[in-house]
Design a protein around this motif. Sequence first.
Motif, PDB file in Angstrom:
ATOM      1  N   GLU A  40       0.759  -1.212   0.007  1.00  0.00           N
ATOM      2  CA  GLU A  40       0.072  -0.060  -0.118  1.00  0.00           C
ATOM      3  C   GLU A  40       0.962   1.171  -0.169  1.00  0.00           C
ATOM      4  OE1 GLU A  40      -2.585  -0.343   3.277  1.00  0.00           O
ATOM      5  OE2 GLU A  40      -3.636  -2.106   2.413  1.00  0.00           O
ATOM      6  N   PHE A  41       1.962   1.374  -0.797  1.00  0.00           N
ATOM      7  CA  PHE A  41       2.856   2.250  -0.907  1.00  0.00           C
ATOM      8  C   PHE A  41       1.972   3.569  -1.637  1.00  0.00           C
ATOM      9  CE2 PHE A  41       6.049   4.219  -3.911  1.00  0.00           C
ATOM     10  CZ  PHE A  41       6.829   5.096  -2.669  1.00  0.00           C
ATOM     11  N   TYR A  42       2.473   4.622  -1.093  1.00  0.00           N
ATOM     12  CA  TYR A  42       1.891   5.965  -1.706  1.00  0.00           C
ATOM     13  C   TYR A  42       2.971   6.869  -1.694  1.00  0.00           C
ATOM     14  CZ  TYR A  42      -2.914   4.590  -1.494  1.00  0.00           C
ATOM     15  OH  TYR A  42      -4.372   4.111  -1.343  1.00  0.00           O
ATOM     16  N   LYS A  43       3.228   7.898  -2.687  1.00  0.00           N
ATOM     17  CA  LYS A  43       4.429   8.866  -2.487  1.00  0.00           C
ATOM     18  C   LYS A  43       3.981  10.087  -3.401  1.00  0.00           C
ATOM     19  CE  LYS A  43       8.151  10.924  -1.861  1.00  0.00           C
ATOM     20  NZ  LYS A  43       8.572  11.117  -0.541  1.00  0.00           N
ATOM     21  N   SER A  44       3.889  11.400  -2.537  1.00  0.00           N
ATOM     22  CA  SER A  44       3.397  12.619  -3.189  1.00  0.00           C
ATOM     23  C   SER A  44       4.549  13.367  -2.815  1.00  0.00           C
ATOM     24  CB  SER A  44       2.068  12.977  -2.342  1.00  0.00           C
ATOM     25  OG  SER A  44       2.016  14.299  -2.907  1.00  0.00           O
ATOM     26  N   TYR A  45       5.009  14.076  -3.844  1.00  0.00           N
ATOM     27  CA  TYR A  45       5.785  15.137  -3.809  1.00  0.00           C
ATOM     28  C   TYR A  45       5.287  16.460  -3.337  1.00  0.00           C
ATOM     29  CZ  TYR A  45       8.696  11.645  -5.869  1.00  0.00           C
ATOM     30  OH  TYR A  45       9.534  10.397  -6.317  1.00  0.00           O
ATOM     31  N   SER A  46       4.266  16.578  -3.263  1.00  0.00           N
ATOM     32  CA  SER A  46       3.542  17.883  -2.727  1.00  0.00           C
ATOM     33  C   SER A  46       2.794  17.898  -1.504  1.00  0.00           C
ATOM     34  CB  SER A  46       2.730  18.419  -3.974  1.00  0.00           C
ATOM     35  OG  SER A  46       1.593  17.400  -4.159  1.00  0.00           O
ATOM     36  N   HIS A  47       1.858  18.624  -1.090  1.00  0.00           N
ATOM     37  CA  HIS A  47       1.184  18.746   0.163  1.00  0.00           C
ATOM     38  C   HIS A  47      -0.321  18.685  -0.239  1.00  0.00           C
ATOM     39  CE1 HIS A  47       4.707  19.726   2.630  1.00  0.00           C
ATOM     40  NE2 HIS A  47       5.040  20.541   1.700  1.00  0.00           N
ATOM     41  N   ASN A  48      -0.673  18.486  -1.520  1.00  0.00           N
ATOM     42  CA  ASN A  48      -2.016  18.362  -1.834  1.00  0.00           C
ATOM     43  C   ASN A  48      -2.378  16.892  -2.146  1.00  0.00           C
ATOM     44  OD1 ASN A  48      -0.722  18.014  -4.312  1.00  0.00           O
ATOM     45  ND2 ASN A  48      -1.490  19.783  -5.269  1.00  0.00           N
ATOM     46  N   ASN A  49      -1.739  16.066  -1.935  1.00  0.00           N
ATOM     47  CA  ASN A  49      -2.231  14.556  -2.131  1.00  0.00           C
ATOM     48  C   ASN A  49      -2.195  14.224  -3.450  1.00  0.00           C
ATOM     49  OD1 ASN A  49      -2.122  13.867   0.666  1.00  0.00           O
ATOM     50  ND2 ASN A  49      -4.430  14.411   0.768  1.00  0.00           N
ATOM     51  N   ASN A  50      -1.398  15.002  -4.428  1.00  0.00           N
ATOM     52  CA  ASN A  50      -1.331  14.545  -5.735  1.00  0.00           C
ATOM     53  C   ASN A  50      -0.393  13.559  -5.844  1.00  0.00           C
ATOM     54  OD1 ASN A  50      -1.474  14.499  -8.350  1.00  0.00           O
ATOM     55  ND2 ASN A  50      -0.377  16.457  -8.840  1.00  0.00           N
ATOM     56  N   PHE A  51      -0.580  12.149  -5.816  1.00  0.00           N
ATOM     57  CA  PHE A  51       0.359  11.167  -5.707  1.00  0.00           C
ATOM     58  C   PHE A  51       0.969  10.897  -7.093  1.00  0.00           C
ATOM     59  CE2 PHE A  51      -2.618  10.544  -1.926  1.00  0.00           C
ATOM     60  CZ  PHE A  51      -1.530  10.568  -1.195  1.00  0.00           C
ATOM     61  N   ALA A  52       2.492  10.701  -7.057  1.00  0.00           N
ATOM     62  CA  ALA A  52       3.212  10.182  -8.048  1.00  0.00           C
ATOM     63  C   ALA A  52       2.845   8.530  -8.176  1.00  0.00           C
ATOM     64  CB  ALA A  52       4.636  10.262  -8.092  1.00  0.00           C
ATOM     65  N   VAL A  53       2.825   7.932  -6.984  1.00  0.00           N
ATOM     66  CA  VAL A  53       2.439   6.460  -7.039  1.00  0.00           C
ATOM     67  C   VAL A  53       1.618   6.591  -5.578  1.00  0.00           C
ATOM     68  CG1 VAL A  53       3.459   4.241  -6.456  1.00  0.00           C
ATOM     69  CG2 VAL A  53       4.863   5.919  -7.708  1.00  0.00           C
ATOM     70  N   GLU A  54       0.356   5.551  -6.066  1.00  0.00           N
ATOM     71  CA  GLU A  54      -0.508   5.372  -5.164  1.00  0.00           C
ATOM     72  C   GLU A  54      -0.991   3.880  -5.024  1.00  0.00           C
ATOM     73  OE1 GLU A  54      -4.233   7.029  -6.074  1.00  0.00           O
ATOM     74  OE2 GLU A  54      -3.371   8.043  -7.729  1.00  0.00           O
ATOM     75  N   ASP A  55      -1.164   3.242  -3.843  1.00  0.00           N
ATOM     76  CA  ASP A  55      -1.367   1.911  -3.592  1.00  0.00           C
ATOM     77  C   ASP A  55      -0.868   1.029  -4.423  1.00  0.00           C
ATOM     78  OD1 ASP A  55      -3.195   0.145  -2.214  1.00  0.00           O
ATOM     79  OD2 ASP A  55      -4.792   0.248  -3.737  1.00  0.00           O
TER      80      ASP A  55
END
Length: 247
Positions: free
Chosen positions: A6-21
């Motif tokens: 369940e890996f998620y990665k966002s580079y911003s603070h608005n939950n715009n994920f580069a990778v999700e789940d």
Amino acid sequence: MIEVTEFYKSYSHNNNFAVEDCNLIVPDKSVTALLGTNGSGKTTIIKAICAFHYPSKGKITITDKNGNFHDILKEAEIAMEEIGFVPESPRLPSNMTVSDFLHFAAGTHNLFEKEAANAISRVIEDCALSEFLEKKIKTLSKGQQQRLSFAQALIHNPPNLVLDEPISGLDPAQIIQMRKLIKKLSESKAVLMSTHILQEVYSLCNNICIINKGKTVCYGKEKEIIEKTKTKNLEEAFLKLSGGFTE
């Protein structure tokens, strides 16, 4: 073993994920393909596994040489000890000789004297480096530099190996040599190989994790993925899962 849960990665603070789940497992003594188009999130996942950055959410677990489990988020230093990383483009000190660099690499893992000598001899043989030990790295071909990049990743004999597009840009002879090396390494290690080349999946991989727009869209063996997608072959399955296939 490497396990991403369940890996998620966002580079911003608005939950715009580069990778999700993202979920995948890299079993011991096998090669697992991380397959996706350019920009699909493969490198983001690899960097997190190697502790170059942290998950925004989720968990990454690896096993050490003794089979003990470690959470990379809590024990980032374990990644350096238990993972060998080969980047797409070798990052090597151009003015060092191959021999000097191997001794330097051994020192970074606290290998000294007899232990370092044994490790260096092992990677010289495994990566076929004996013919150019006294050459400066800047004089080596791309294929030779890639073999040296493998050597530095293997100097501490890690149980896990992460490869980011390891065959990109090599000529046919170099590709054959690199495939043989990866197959040999997979006899004793968990190998995760990022690629967008299906031929490499056919040649090397036991399991396949397909990524599309930062999400795991399918994981399993080739036959399982074909059955799940109701397609004729892996090419059609990949196109369908990556949004490039229309009925």
